[in-house]
Structure formats: structure tokens, C-alpha cells
Design an enzyme around this catalytic site. Structure first.
Site, PDB file in Angstrom:
ATOM      1  N   ASP A   1     -74.678  -8.785   3.287  1.00 32.79           N
ATOM      2  CA  ASP A   1     -76.112  -8.666   3.544  1.00 32.79           C
ATOM      3  C   ASP A   1     -76.762  -7.703   2.564  1.00 32.79           C
ATOM      4  O   ASP A   1     -76.119  -6.798   2.017  1.00 32.79           O
ATOM      5  CB  ASP A   1     -76.388  -8.222   4.980  1.00 32.79           C
TER       6      ASP A   1
ATOM      7  N   GLU B   1     -74.331  -4.475   7.459  1.00 30.27           N
ATOM      8  CA  GLU B   1     -74.164  -3.096   6.991  1.00 30.27           C
ATOM      9  C   GLU B   1     -75.507  -2.435   6.709  1.00 30.27           C
ATOM     10  O   GLU B   1     -75.686  -1.245   6.954  1.00 30.27           O
ATOM     11  CB  GLU B   1     -73.308  -3.070   5.722  1.00 30.27           C
TER      12      GLU B   1
END
Length: 382
Positions: free
Chosen positions: A72, A137
Site C-alpha cells: 500500500d 502499513e
């Protein structure tokens, strides 16, 4: 030609996918296909809206080495401010531009290519290799690495050595290895007073006035002196709000948000107790909500550190600096299991910014470093 290096090719493929937290956008599928071809067993772990991948290749009963990272990325913001579209990987004068180039799709690409090269040379290597990849994250980090680690711990599956591909470097790839991180503790403080007219203060109680001395003491407190690996614990107020917006109203409540980045010289419980004692000393009517974002961790010795330092020196000809500076990373969820954890990745100057970039040479060097670490641990060590 370096432009056609397999790491750069894979990095471009990953960057082209709009994987804004928690959307993986197919990145883990791309990586998983490459790993499966190497004999990795793939385990998809979906927790709520977050896709995670645990991939493992067992060679024998030896130690488990893990590459950890995230697919991500943070939102690009106003895309008109980018010189090139953020999800269209673009190469200009030896630089690869795109959201995630440095944080951290470039690292993921380097990990995969390094693993492919290593297994091609040493298919019967000692030990095992794993990948722990999340798409959570950059966001709330509640359904990502921490949930995967909980799952592994529940079945007593232990990581011995872990490299996190966070962009750890400052001037060139490998100049700094993060061998630890500070802990992070957030406090959400609500202080109550009595709202009233500013012309009649005796009929009100101003929570800003009451809290100001306590906040000053908190800001001036020396929490600890730090140590050789960590700077002293720091306290910072990040948000403060009171009032209705009117200039003639004494506010009834004050909201303060603060954060402590703490060294191994203090614990979160010690810090909480010291803060509560200061608030109580000043007689405040308050409530506080704590968010513990992670414990400090440190890998100051062991095979992983030696393997990484040797890898950097063999590729760059220079000795890396060990540092614990900066924010938190998913290493904070892995280290408490007993794993040795290091962060080694590209230069971080452009992360989360417009026109995020990474140099071609840094990704090529990083691939060589990762491959050398695998060799040092799974061939030389055994």
C-alpha cells in the site's frame, strides 16, 4: 542496460497499480506468482479490508529468514502537481518516478529479484525464506502485519531474521541501516471546565488556563537521557483545541493530543504514570485515552546485523551507519516475537511527497545487498 534491470521492470509493474491503503490492487498477486514459481507456499490472510500475504519456502529445519514489506501507498494528493502521473512509472535520467517508488515498491521488487537469483544459484540452501507482505502499513495498521504475526505466534511459527524494506537511507542506498526504532505512545486528553462569558470569569472555569501550567511542565520534563542507541524520550503536543469560535465565550472543554517517542530507558507504563501524576498535581478535571503504537526495539548484535553490514560494504565499499531515528515501522510488530529485525531500503528524501522517486542504481544496489544477505545467512552461516 540498467534501464532494463529486472528489479526496475518489476518496480514499474507494482507502481502502475493504484494500491492506496488498504487496497492492494493486485500487487500481492504479482509478487505471489513470482514466489510460487520458486517453490514458495502462499497463504493469503484477509483481515477485514486488508489483504496480507505470507509466503514461505522451506529448505530444511534451520533458521527462518523473512523479507517484510507493504504494497500500500499513501494517496498522491493533487495529481496535477506531479510532473508525471503518480501511477504511471516514468524514467527520467536514471531516476524512476511514481508513488511507491521509494516507499516501498522498489524494495519489494529488489527482494523478489534477489530471491530469484539466490535460489537459482543455491536451490538447496540451508534454512527457510519467507515473505510477510501487507496492504495496511500506511493506514491504521490494525489488520496488517500485527494480525499476521498474531496468527504465526498462535501456531508457534517463528521468524529468526527479518529485513524490512522501509526506505532507511539518507544520501545513497545503504548508508544507514535502521537497527531499531523508538516506541510510540499517544495521549488523547480532555480537560473540563465551565463555559461562561468572558466578562464574568468568576462564574466560569477556563480549562485552558488551568491546563497551561501542566502542559508546560509536561513539555519541559526530562523523561530519560536515552542511551548509546536511542536519543532521549521526546514529548510533543500535536493537536490542541478549545472554544466555540466566539471571542467572548470562555470554553468549557480543552482537547489536547500529544505523543511520546520513547527509548528503551523508559516503558509506556512508566510514562503513563508520570504524566498522570503531573495532571493530578495540577488539580485538573480530566480524562485521558491512551494509544500504544509500539514498543521500542533494538538489534545491536547477531548474525543478521553482521550479514547486512557485510552486504552493504561489499556493494558500496563503505560501512553503513546504524541508527534508530525516524518514525515507526512494522518492525515493531515483528521484533517482540524474538526476531532480529533490521530496516534496509532506498533513500527516503521523497517519500510521501509529490514526485516520489528512486534512483535506478540504488534499486540495483539494493537487489545485490539483499542477495548477499541471503547468501551470508543461508550459505555462509551454515
Amino acid at each position: 542496460m540498467s534501464h532494463d534491470h529486472p528489479t526496475l521492470q518489476l518496480a514499474r509493474e507494482l507502481i502502475s497499480r493504484r494500491s492506496v491503503t488498504p487496497d492492494d490492487a493486485g500487487c500481492q498477486q504479482v509478487i505471489g506468482k513470482r514466489l510460487q514459481a520458486l517453490g514458495f507456499n502462499l497463504e493469503t490472510m484477509l483481515f477485514e479490508d486488508t489483504l496480507n500475504l505470507w509466503a514461505r519456502r522451506d529448505s530444511d529445519e534451520g533458521r527462518l529468514f523473512c523479507f517484510a514489506g507493504h504494497t500500500d501507498v499513501v494517496p498522491p494528493g493533487d495529481e496535477d502537481k506531479w510532473q508525471t502521473p503518480p501511477f504511471t512509472p516514468t524514467d527520467i535520467d536514471g531516476i524512476l518516478f511514481g508513488r511507491g517508488a521509494a516507499d516501498m515498491k522498489g524494495s519489494l521488487a529488489a527482494m523478489v529479484v534477489a530471491t530469484e537469483r539466490f535460489i537459482d544459484k543455491y536451490p538447496q540452501h540451508a534454512g527457510s525464506i519467507a515473505y510477510l507482505i501487507t496492504s495496511d502499513e500506511e493506514g491504521p495498521f490494525i489488520n496488517g502485519t500485527t494480525r499476521v504475526i498474531d496468527t504465526l505466534e498462535a501456531r508457534n511459527e517463528k521468524i529468526d531474521w527479518c529485513i524490512v524494506g522501509e526506505p532507511s537511507s539518507t544520501d545513497y542506498c545503504g548508508d544507514i541501516i535502521k537497527h531499531g526504532r523508538r516506541g510510540s505512545l499517544t495521549g488523547d486528553l480532555q480537560v473540563w471546565g465551565i463555559q461562561g462569558h468572558v466578562a464574568y470569569p468568576h462564574l466560569a472555569r477556563n480549562p485552558v488556563h488551568q491546563a497551561a501550567p501542566a502542559l508546560h511542565e509536561l513539555a519541559e520534563t526530562v523523561w530519560d537521557e536515552g542511551n548509546d542507541a536511542f536519543p532521549p524520550t521526546s514529548f510533543q503536543i500535536s493537536n490542541l483545541h478549545a472554544g466555540t469560535g466566539a471571542g467572548n465565550v470562555i470554553p468549557g472543554t480543552l482537547h489536547v493530543c500529544f505523543n511520546l517517542r520513547f527509548s528503551t530507558e523508559s516503558t509506556d507504563e512508566q510514562l503513563k504514570q508520570r504524566i498522570l501524576a503531573i495532571l493530578d498535581k495540577h488539580g485538573l478535571d480530566y480524562a485521558i485515552h491512551w494509544t500504544h503504537n509500539g514498543q521500542p526495539f533494538l538489534t545491536d548484535s547477531g548474525p543478521l546485523l553482521g550479514a547486512a553490514e557485510n552486504a552493504v560494504e561489499s556493494v558500496t565499499g563503505r560501512t553503513p551507519v546504524l541508527s534508530t531515528a525516524g518514525g515507526t515501522s512494522d518492525g515493531r510488530f515483528i521484533a517482540p516475537t524474538g526476531a532480529q529485525v533490521l530496516e534496509l531500503g532506498p533513500v527516503n528524501a521523497s517519500i510521501h511527497k509529490v514526485d516520489e522517486y528512486v534512483s535506478h542504481q540504488d534499486l540495483i544496489n539494493l537487489t545485490d545487498m539483499y542477495e548477499k544477505i541471503l547468501y551470508n545467512l543461508l550459505v555462509v552461516q551454515n
